[in-house]
Design a protein around this motif. Structure first.
Motif, PDB file in Angstrom:
ATOM      1  N   TYR A 156       0.839  -1.204   0.000  1.00  0.00           N
ATOM      2  CA  TYR A 156       0.000   0.000   0.000  1.00  0.00           C
ATOM      3  C   TYR A 156       0.878   1.259   0.000  1.00  0.00           C
ATOM      4  O   TYR A 156       0.631   2.192  -0.775  1.00  0.00           O
ATOM      5  CB  TYR A 156      -0.929  -0.021   1.225  1.00  0.00           C
ATOM      6  N   GLY A 200      -9.813   2.902  10.127  1.00  0.00           N
ATOM      7  CA  GLY A 200      -9.308   2.540   8.793  1.00  0.00           C
ATOM      8  C   GLY A 200      -8.024   3.277   8.494  1.00  0.00           C
ATOM      9  O   GLY A 200      -7.836   3.833   7.417  1.00  0.00           O
ATOM     10  N   HIS A 205      -0.879   7.049   6.960  1.00  0.00           N
ATOM     11  CA  HIS A 205      -0.575   8.264   6.184  1.00  0.00           C
ATOM     12  C   HIS A 205      -1.285   9.495   6.740  1.00  0.00           C
ATOM     13  O   HIS A 205      -0.668  10.535   6.950  1.00  0.00           O
ATOM     14  CB  HIS A 205      -1.008   8.090   4.721  1.00  0.00           C
ATOM     15  N   LEU A 268     -12.054   6.117   4.090  1.00  0.00           N
ATOM     16  CA  LEU A 268     -12.488   4.777   4.520  1.00  0.00           C
ATOM     17  C   LEU A 268     -13.878   4.447   3.980  1.00  0.00           C
ATOM     18  O   LEU A 268     -14.130   3.349   3.484  1.00  0.00           O
ATOM     19  CB  LEU A 268     -12.511   4.706   6.055  1.00  0.00           C
ATOM     20  N   GLU A 271     -15.028   2.460   0.873  1.00  0.00           N
ATOM     21  CA  GLU A 271     -14.618   1.060   0.738  1.00  0.00           C
ATOM     22  C   GLU A 271     -15.480   0.136   1.591  1.00  0.00           C
ATOM     23  O   GLU A 271     -15.200  -1.055   1.694  1.00  0.00           O
ATOM     24  CB  GLU A 271     -13.132   0.921   1.087  1.00  0.00           C
TER      25      GLU A 271
HETATM   26  C1  SAM Z   1      -8.104   3.674   1.576  1.00  0.00           C
HETATM   27  S1  SAM Z   1      -7.497   2.930   3.025  1.00  0.00           S
HETATM   28  C2  SAM Z   1      -7.427   4.315   4.113  1.00  0.00           C
HETATM   29  C3  SAM Z   1      -6.115   4.922   4.214  1.00  0.00           C
HETATM   30  C4  SAM Z   1      -5.862   5.884   5.349  1.00  0.00           C
HETATM   31  N1  SAM Z   1      -7.004   6.225   6.142  1.00  0.00           N
HETATM   32  C5  SAM Z   1      -5.249   7.128   4.751  1.00  0.00           C
HETATM   33  O1  SAM Z   1      -5.883   8.164   4.758  1.00  0.00           O
HETATM   34  O2  SAM Z   1      -4.137   7.032   4.249  1.00  0.00           O
HETATM   35  C6  SAM Z   1      -8.899   2.140   3.771  1.00  0.00           C
HETATM   36  C7  SAM Z   1      -8.513   1.313   4.978  1.00  0.00           C
HETATM   37  O3  SAM Z   1      -9.707   1.024   5.692  1.00  0.00           O
HETATM   38  C8  SAM Z   1      -9.594  -0.276   6.216  1.00  0.00           C
HETATM   39  N2  SAM Z   1     -10.945  -0.757   6.555  1.00  0.00           N
HETATM   40  C9  SAM Z   1     -11.955  -1.088   5.716  1.00  0.00           C
HETATM   41  N3  SAM Z   1     -13.050  -1.459   6.419  1.00  0.00           N
HETATM   42  C10 SAM Z   1     -12.724  -1.358   7.727  1.00  0.00           C
HETATM   43  C11 SAM Z   1     -13.407  -1.590   8.935  1.00  0.00           C
HETATM   44  N4  SAM Z   1     -14.671  -2.021   8.970  1.00  0.00           N
HETATM   45  N5  SAM Z   1     -12.761  -1.371  10.095  1.00  0.00           N
HETATM   46  C12 SAM Z   1     -11.490  -0.925  10.114  1.00  0.00           C
HETATM   47  N6  SAM Z   1     -10.781  -0.697   8.998  1.00  0.00           N
HETATM   48  C13 SAM Z   1     -11.377  -0.906   7.823  1.00  0.00           C
HETATM   49  C14 SAM Z   1      -8.877  -1.058   5.156  1.00  0.00           C
HETATM   50  O4  SAM Z   1      -8.285  -2.230   5.671  1.00  0.00           O
HETATM   51  C15 SAM Z   1      -7.866  -0.007   4.660  1.00  0.00           C
HETATM   52  O5  SAM Z   1      -6.643  -0.130   5.323  1.00  0.00           O
END
Ligand code: SAM
Length: 386
Positions: A156, A200, A205, A268, A271
């Motif tokens: 990532y 999430g 980052h 978050l 997704e």
């Molecule tokens: C696009 S990344 C976010 C990156 C980070 N927040 C940033 O701004 O750089 C989305 C993250 O959300 C996590 N995620 C998705 N569903 C989740 C949940 N129900 N609980 C916790 N984390 C979750 C994923 O594993 C992933 O690491």
């Protein structure tokens, strides 16, 4: 890329050959974005929009009409191929050195005093297991090797830097910095949270900038993925940032009621599934202390954006393994906040720069106000007294 990625204990390094492959992917991506994607607007204007007697009612109508066009098919195919190339080259880089990265992460010095707790029994939500989100092999949650594996985090961190052509800054934190310094510091200067939770958080980052504005706060990040969290821990420690990381689902955490003064997420929501999104908002309500704030940062909602631009923005739903992208962007997030208990007068949207620099407009159209280069923040405050 405009800058080099900031080195830290677990950033995968690239050989000259690997860097050359990254550069080729980057150049092709830039060419497609700046030279070919704008041509899709021309196709719309010159060839397809004439088929509509009235303004199309929705992006879905635009999509039906546009997909027959050869040029559109080629451009969208190229974008997908290049996304797969981003991950192919990143997987090669990470795979070559994964044992070393795992060792470095496991034995990183605890300079900053942050913590990491994993829960091997945590159920990974079906919406993350069903497919590789944005075509990233193994997704966020899987483990590629036995033992102390950080492959998902390494993929990532290096991969999104290439994906974003370096526009999110050397530490990938321009989005988080924009929220922290353009919103919290500017608009809520009186806020002094004792405990902060970022949901999430992935490799951290957007989370790390909070340590700068709130050095006194106890700062937590949760994610469901063990690999991204191990990586986040080693990364933060080697950068001297004290954060506590825990493997928990944002839909239902193990923290007590009213534990946090600020609960955040950054990109978050798009997704997660429709029901997960409601659960996450309800969990924020439960976790907040009286007077505490919830803030979710996302690419702006589609409301008020014309149907053609929505069609362009909705590319990810169909071709980038982001099945909830369009649905989330149609959702009234403020209403969900109200549904879970926040008083309507305490709920609002705010906009800040997305932090992306050159080429921020992915639509190939001229900047469309809130659709380009901005983040939309859904902000809600729990009343001081219920
Ligand atoms: C696009 S990344 C976010 C990156 C980070 N927040 C940033 O701004 O750089 C989305 C993250 O959300 C996590 N995620 C998705 N569903 C989740 C949940 N129900 N609980 C916790 N984390 C979750 C994923 O594993 C992933 O690491």
């Amino acid at each position: 890329m405009p800058e080099h990625q900031h080195a830290h204990a677990v950033l995968p390094s690239a050989t000259l050959d690997e860097r050359a492959r990254e550069d080729i992917v980057k150049s092709l991506k830039r060419n497609v974005t700046t030279r070919l994607v704008p041509g899709v607007s021309d196709v719309w204007r010159r060839r397809v929009s004439q088929q509509f007697a009235d303004t199309p009612a929705s992006r879905h109508e635009v999509r039906q009409a546009m997909l027959d066009d050869d040029y559109v098919q080629h451009v969208f195919s190229l974008r997908r191929i290049l996304q797969e190339q981003v991950w192919d080259v990143t997987a090669e880089i990470v795979g070559r050195q994964i044992e070393d990265l795992n060792r470095r992460a496991e034995h990183v010095e605890n300079h900053a005093g942050g913590t990491l707790e994993l829960d091997p029994g945590l159920e990974i939500p079906a919406y993350l297991q069903a497919l590789d989100i944005h075509a990233m092999p193994t997704g966020y949650w899987d483990v590629a090797t036995e033992g102390y594996d950080v492959a998902a985090g390494a993929m990532y961190d290096r991969g999104v830097y290439l994906y974003a052509l370096g526009q999110s800054g050397p530490l990938g934190d321009s989005r988080g910095r924009s929220v922290v310094f353009n919103f919290f510091a500017e608009e809520l200067p009186e806020l002094r949270p004792r405990r902060i939770l970022d949901m999430g958080c992935s490799v951290g980052h957007s989370l790390l900038p909070y340590t700068e504005l709130y050095p006194e706060a106890e700062i937590w990040g949760i994610d469901v993925g063990p690999g991204v969290l191990r990586y986040a821990h080693a990364r933060a420690e080697s950068l001297g940032k004290k954060i506590h990381l825990s493997q928990q689902s944002a839909e239902r955490t193990r923290f007590p009621d009213g534990h946090f003064d600020l609960v955040t997420s950054h990109i978050l929501l798009h997704e997660t599934s429709r029901s997960a999104l409601r659960n996450i908002f309800a969990e924020c309500w439960r976790l907040l202390a009286p007077g505490g704030y919830m803030m979710h940062a996302e690419v702006p909602q589609f409301e008020g954006v014309d149907a053609f631009t929505q069609f362009m923005l909705d590319y990810d739903t169909y071709y980038n393994n982001e099945p909830f992208w369009g649905a989330m962007h149609d959702t009234d997030l403020g209403q969900i906040a109200i549904d879970v208990g926040f008083p309507p007068e305490n709920v609002r949207s705010a906009f800040v720069a997305s932090g992306r620099r050159e080429g921020a407009d992915r639509t190939g159209t001229a900047s469309k106000g809130k659709a380009a280069g901005q983040l939309q923040l859904t902000v809600a405050r729990k009343p001081i007294a219920n």
